[in-house]
Write an enzyme that holds these catalytic residues in place. Structure first.
Site, PDB file in Angstrom:
ATOM      1  N   HIS A   1       2.080   3.337   8.957  1.00  0.00           N
ATOM      2  CA  HIS A   1       2.710   2.009   9.038  1.00  0.00           C
ATOM      3  C   HIS A   1       4.067   2.000   8.358  1.00  0.00           C
ATOM      4  O   HIS A   1       5.002   1.345   8.834  1.00  0.00           O
ATOM      5  CB  HIS A   1       1.780   0.934   8.460  1.00  0.00           C
ATOM      6  CG  HIS A   1       1.859   0.734   6.995  1.00  0.00           C
ATOM      7  ND1 HIS A   1       1.168   1.512   6.096  1.00  0.00           N
ATOM      8  CD2 HIS A   1       2.557  -0.164   6.261  1.00  0.00           C
ATOM      9  CE1 HIS A   1       1.428   1.098   4.872  1.00  0.00           C
ATOM     10  NE2 HIS A   1       2.269   0.084   4.933  1.00  0.00           N
TER      11      HIS A   1
ATOM     12  N   SER B   1       0.830  -1.210   0.000  1.00  0.00           N
ATOM     13  CA  SER B   1       0.000   0.000   0.000  1.00  0.00           C
ATOM     14  C   SER B   1       0.864   1.259   0.000  1.00  0.00           C
ATOM     15  O   SER B   1       0.502   2.265  -0.605  1.00  0.00           O
ATOM     16  CB  SER B   1      -0.965   0.003   1.186  1.00  0.00           C
ATOM     17  OG  SER B   1      -0.275  -0.167   2.402  1.00  0.00           O
ATOM     18  N   GLU B   2       2.045   1.205   0.673  1.00  0.00           N
ATOM     19  CA  GLU B   2       3.010   2.303   0.623  1.00  0.00           C
ATOM     20  C   GLU B   2       4.431   1.763   0.658  1.00  0.00           C
ATOM     21  O   GLU B   2       4.701   0.736   1.283  1.00  0.00           O
ATOM     22  CB  GLU B   2       2.843   3.295   1.787  1.00  0.00           C
ATOM     23  CG  GLU B   2       1.785   4.360   1.572  1.00  0.00           C
ATOM     24  CD  GLU B   2       0.430   3.943   2.085  1.00  0.00           C
ATOM     25  OE1 GLU B   2      -0.542   4.682   1.869  1.00  0.00           O
ATOM     26  OE2 GLU B   2       0.326   2.855   2.673  1.00  0.00           O
ATOM     27  N   THR B   3       5.319   2.485  -0.012  1.00  0.00           N
ATOM     28  CA  THR B   3       6.757   2.261   0.105  1.00  0.00           C
ATOM     29  C   THR B   3       7.392   3.553   0.591  1.00  0.00           C
ATOM     30  O   THR B   3       7.041   4.638   0.113  1.00  0.00           O
ATOM     31  CB  THR B   3       7.364   1.829  -1.247  1.00  0.00           C
ATOM     32  OG1 THR B   3       6.809   0.563  -1.613  1.00  0.00           O
ATOM     33  CG2 THR B   3       8.871   1.698  -1.168  1.00  0.00           C
TER      34      THR B   3
END
Length: 305
Positions: free
Chosen positions: A80, A51-53
């Site tokens: 997160h 969902s995110e990097t």
């Protein structure tokens, strides 16, 4: 003869809000991202497909800078992937974290400089100070929202208000029970249009019915504007949720500080747990900290021309 030089970047996948692999919320982390363009960061985020990097960079105004990319675009803030980033830095003994102990960092982000603490030990904890929280009641087109969510009006818990957090533009909606929350299978296109109409970047649905007896709330988080159908455990949404629970009397606040155990991710097979620490100052202003841990599940290198 043409010589092609490959650039190599160390990359990890870290599951945040859990101490077990394959739980919580996975994030890609590049602890040394200098030299990458915005286009390259987005391409890496698409390749990682979490969902995110997170990309950790030099900062002139803080200890370091973090940028977060979904596979679709850059995010304003991500809880997160910040937890995962601090965990990775501690694991690699960067920024002076060679020994066990408590370390405090200032982190430059798109929403300003935030604070994060690392308590390094055999079970390292990360304490993320949430950005400023601004919750207010929100009036929405309820038939449009119910249609997008594919629920009835009876499945919304109108005992408590629907509220917007103004700094991140998240909508908080109380749901009548865990079974209702489990069964929600929303219309992605309709919810995306709804979010665009009101400039919501994410929808946090929650109930006070939980999997663990000592938890207070269980959440699901949808973010069509970021291309995220469902986020397993959303750190950026949990800080404001803690304040929501207090200002609406769901949690009794007898002093100046309270710890709230919160859950997310079980419904999609990625159970995550965290503590929301909420404090109130002498002016009755609330602030939150997110306390949790993480675990590294993949480590390697990514190659770029």
């Amino acid at each position: 003869m043409r010589i092609i030089f490959m650039r190599r970047y160390r990359i990890k996948q870290i599951d945040a809000f859990t101490d077990k692999p394959f739980g919580g919320n996975p994030a890609g982390v590049l602890t040394s991202a200098e030299g990458l363009t915005d286009k390259e960061m987005l391409s890496i985020a698409k390749e990682v497909n979490a969902s995110e990097t997170a990309f950790i960079l030099h900062s002139d105004i803080a200890d370091f800078r973090i940028r977060w990319f979904t596979p679709k675009k850059e995010a304003l803030f991500c809880g997160h992937a910040t937890i995962a980033s601090l965990y990775a830095l501690a694991e690699e003994e960067k920024f002076g974290m060679e020994k066990d102990g408590k370390y405090t960092f200032k982190v430059e982000t798109k929403i300003g400089v935030i604070t994060a603490d690392v308590i390094k030990s055999n079970k390292t904890q990360i304490i993320l100070h949430s950005p400023k929280i601004a919750l207010s009641r929100e009036n929405i087109d309820m038939p449009e929202f119910l249609g997008a969510l594919k629920v009835t009006q009876d499945e919304i818990d109108f005992t408590f208000p629907i509220m917007r957090e103004a700094n991140l533009d998240y909508l908080y909606v109380p749901i009548n029970g865990l079974d209702t929350l489990k069964n929600i299978d929303y219309d992605y296109s309709k919810l995306h249009k709804f979010c665009e109409r009101y400039n919501f970047q994410g929808i946090n649905l929650f109930t006070t019915e939980t999997f663990d007896k000592d938890s207070t709330a269980h959440s699901r988080f949808f973010a069509p504007p970021y291309g995220v159908r469902e986020d397993p455990v959303t750190g950026s949404a949990q800080g404001p949720l803690g304040v929501y629970l207090l200002i609406n009397g769901i949690i009794e606040f007898t002093g100046s500080e309270v710890n709230i155990k919160s859950e997310q991710g079980d419904i999609i097979g990625r159970p995550g747990r965290l503590v929301i620490n909420v404090t109130r100052d002498e002016f009755s202003c609330f602030s939150s900290k997110i306390i949790s841990t993480a675990v590294t599940v993949i480590e390697g290198e990514i190659y770029l021309l």
